[in-house]
Write a protein that holds these residues in place. Structure first.
Motif, PDB file in Angstrom:
ATOM      1  N   ALA A  94       0.803  -1.215   0.000  1.00 16.83           N
ATOM      2  CA  ALA A  94       0.000   0.000   0.000  1.00 16.83           C
ATOM      3  C   ALA A  94       0.837   1.266   0.000  1.00 16.83           C
ATOM      4  CB  ALA A  94      -0.939   0.000   1.217  1.00 16.83           C
ATOM      5  N   VAL A 399      -1.940   5.508   1.860  1.00 14.77           N
ATOM      6  CA  VAL A 399      -1.353   4.854   0.696  1.00 14.77           C
ATOM      7  C   VAL A 399      -0.401   5.800  -0.032  1.00 14.77           C
ATOM      8  CG1 VAL A 399      -3.299   3.295   0.379  1.00 14.77           C
ATOM      9  CG2 VAL A 399      -3.300   5.531  -0.763  1.00 14.77           C
ATOM     10  N   TYR A 464      -5.181   5.568  -5.418  1.00  9.15           N
ATOM     11  CA  TYR A 464      -5.967   6.547  -4.664  1.00  9.15           C
ATOM     12  C   TYR A 464      -7.460   6.355  -4.919  1.00  9.15           C
ATOM     13  CZ  TYR A 464      -1.433   8.555  -3.791  1.00  9.15           C
ATOM     14  OH  TYR A 464      -0.138   8.718  -3.393  1.00  9.15           O
ATOM     15  N   TRP A 467      -8.589   3.658  -2.657  1.00  7.88           N
ATOM     16  CA  TRP A 467      -8.636   4.061  -1.250  1.00  7.88           C
ATOM     17  C   TRP A 467      -9.863   4.922  -0.966  1.00  7.88           C
ATOM     18  CZ3 TRP A 467      -8.798   8.291   1.913  1.00  7.88           C
ATOM     19  CH2 TRP A 467      -8.504   8.070   3.266  1.00  7.88           C
TER      20      TRP A 467
END
Length: 515
Positions: A94, A399, A464, A467
């Motif tokens: 990550a 991340v 991203y 996430w």
């Protein structure tokens, strides 16, 4: 005014990393190490993706290519060779780095030492033992003994990174929580004469006759660890002859390998209850020791350095009260305790020496393995309470993905800068900051980014996007140690996040009309 902003006692990876992170911010750092020369033999051999990101921040990532061997898995087998458990490790974690990298500590220390010495703000003194500390309201006076006698050095803060027998810890007077979990293991490091491909790279043999670990020690190196059996003395275990005898089943002999080191370590599980007293602080093994079964000993120390560096930076700059330093231990100790608990849980399974108990363990674990369930390392452990927003995502590592911005492409920290960062998939958070929040965030050196598949900061691998989809957040505020400070559902709440940051840092709001 003290000659040094921070004095670091001990020059291993933790002290080196802390010195770099502080020195790169412009603070005057003095490092004192009683050993005249670098320790030449291997010790730590593993770091994870989060720690790789910290080393990236320290500016040594370009040296990883010749330093590390990326692990594919950590497999447990019984005496008959049956698989009991398998921890898969991904080539990209990550944080943008492999989940498990194997390395030789002397080589890592050489990279860190060279990086530190390139900073004009960092002064490294070897053969310099700190033998006394005298505190005052304005700083600490260190008495340093060396070849030219004793001298006094003044520093605003002192950080003890001086290992399990820490001199600085002895001056804090802190109590220690010891869980009483310890085993003696013979550690044997070798250099095979011919390259050999090990798959999986790291193996644990759960054999009650002699629990044994086989792991990479970095490129061109291999490590074996052998548990001391009941009734076996340390003296008879810790010999070169014993090392070669125990290596023989793997066809490792003086004709096929060079014995680099053999030593008996006592694996322990304990932590210091107080990591700060006034201007004295602890980090790394001076603050905690844990069994090696999860490979998190050095990793924990580098997390200490990353957490402490930005807090010392704000306190030294007068941008936060020194009470912020109390959040260092409150955040780090729960994380350390969780990693110690996890390491002990692994150790309780690995270190079984009773044949009947081991047979019962094997049956249960083989049945579970045959069920098709795959084992994985534990999820990222959040920090304890401290300088965070009241948010379910706060305190967890954030991340890092590959991005493209303008003409630059690479990992986010290298392209956009490392430090405080506001990111959103819905636009540039800077457009939602004005007045006091905008000034406060700018004073911290914060950066903002509109990140997405077609955004100005292009999310090249969807890291991203995943996430934000998983968390449901519309904006995130990242701390300089790469943990989430807090999130909000909408990008319009950027100002609220920055205001919450000010409160968490102990910085009062500006008077009305002041920006």
């Amino acid at each position: 005014m003290p000659a040094l902003d921070v004095a670091i006692v001990g020059w291993g990876p933790v002290g080196q990393t802390l010195a770099i992170l502080l020195g790169a911010r412009g603070w005057r750092v003095g490092a004192f190490e009683k050993r005249p020369d670098a320790y030449p033999l291997p010790r730590a051999v593993h770091f994870d993706h989060e720690v790789a990101r910290i080393l990236q921040a320290a500016g040594i990532a370009e040296g990883f290519a010749g330093l590390v061997e990326v692990a594919d898995a950590y497999e447990w087998r019984n005496a008959a060779g049956a698989t009991l458990l398998r921890f898969e490790t991904a080539p990209a974690g990550a944080s943008g780095w492999p989940e498990a990298s194997m390395f030789p500590q002397p080589e890592l220390e050489r990279l860190l030492d060279a990086r530190a010495r390139r900073l004009e703000t960092v002064d490294v003194r070897r053969g310099a033992e700190v033998v006394d500390l005298a505190e005052s309201p304005d700083g600490v006076t260190l008495t340093v003994a060396g070849n030219v006698g004793r001298r006094a050095v003044d520093a605003a803060f002192v950080v003890g990174c001086d290992g399990a027998r820490s001199f600085v810890r002895s001056r804090l007077g802190s109590t220690v929580t010891d869980l009483g979990f310890f085993f003696d293991w013979l550690i044997v490091d070798v250099r095979p004469h011919r390259p050999e491909r090990w798959s999986p790279l790291n193996v644990q043999i759960c054999d009650p006759a002699r629990p044994t670990t086989l792991v990479s020690g970095g490129p061109g190196r291999r490590r074996w660890e052998f548990m001391r059996l009941p009734g076996e003395s340390i003296e008879e275990l810790d010999t070169e002859a014993t090392a070669w005898r125990l290596l023989a089943p793997w066809h490792v002999t003086p004709a096929t390998a060079t014995l680099e080191r053999h030593t008996v370590y006592r694996f322990q599980a304990r932590w210091v209850d107080g990591w700060r007293r006034g201007r004295l602080l602890l980090a790394g093994d001076a603050a905690h020791q844990m069994p090696p079964f999860a490979g998190q000993g050095m990793c924990a120390g580098l997390r200490d350095a990353a957490n402490l560096a930005w807090k010392l930076d704000l306190v030294l700059a007068g941008r936060a009260p020194d009470a912020l330093l109390d959040t260092y231990a409150s955040e780090r100790i729960p994380h350390v305790r969780a990693m110690i608990d996890f390491s002990m849980a692994l150790g309780r399974v690995i270190c079984i020496a009773d044949p009947d108990e081991a047979a019962a363990r094997d049956r249960a674990m083989i049945d579970e393995a045959r069920s098709g369930r795959r084992s994985a390392p534990p999820p990222a452990i959040p920090c304890g309470p401290g300088a965070f927003a009241d948010d379910p995502h706060a305190g967890r590592p954030f991340v890092q993905g590959r991005v493209r911005s303008g003409g630059s492409e690479g990992l986010f920290d290298d392209v956009m800068g490392r430090g405080w960062a506001l990111l959103s998939p819905g636009g540039d958070p800077a457009r939602h900051l004005d007045g006091e929040p905008a000034a406060a965030f700018a004073a911290l050196g914060g950066v903002t980014a509109h990140v997405g598949p077609d955004a100005p900061v292009r999310d090249l691998d969807g890291v991203y996007a995943r996430w934000f989809a998983e968390t449901g957040a519309g904006i995130v505020l990242q701390r300089p140690d790469f943990h989430v400070f807090g999130t909000a559902a909408r990008i319009a709440e950027a100002g609220r996040l920055v205001a919450a940051l000010g409160r968490a840092l102990g910085v009062p709001p500006a008077p009305p009309g002041r920006t």
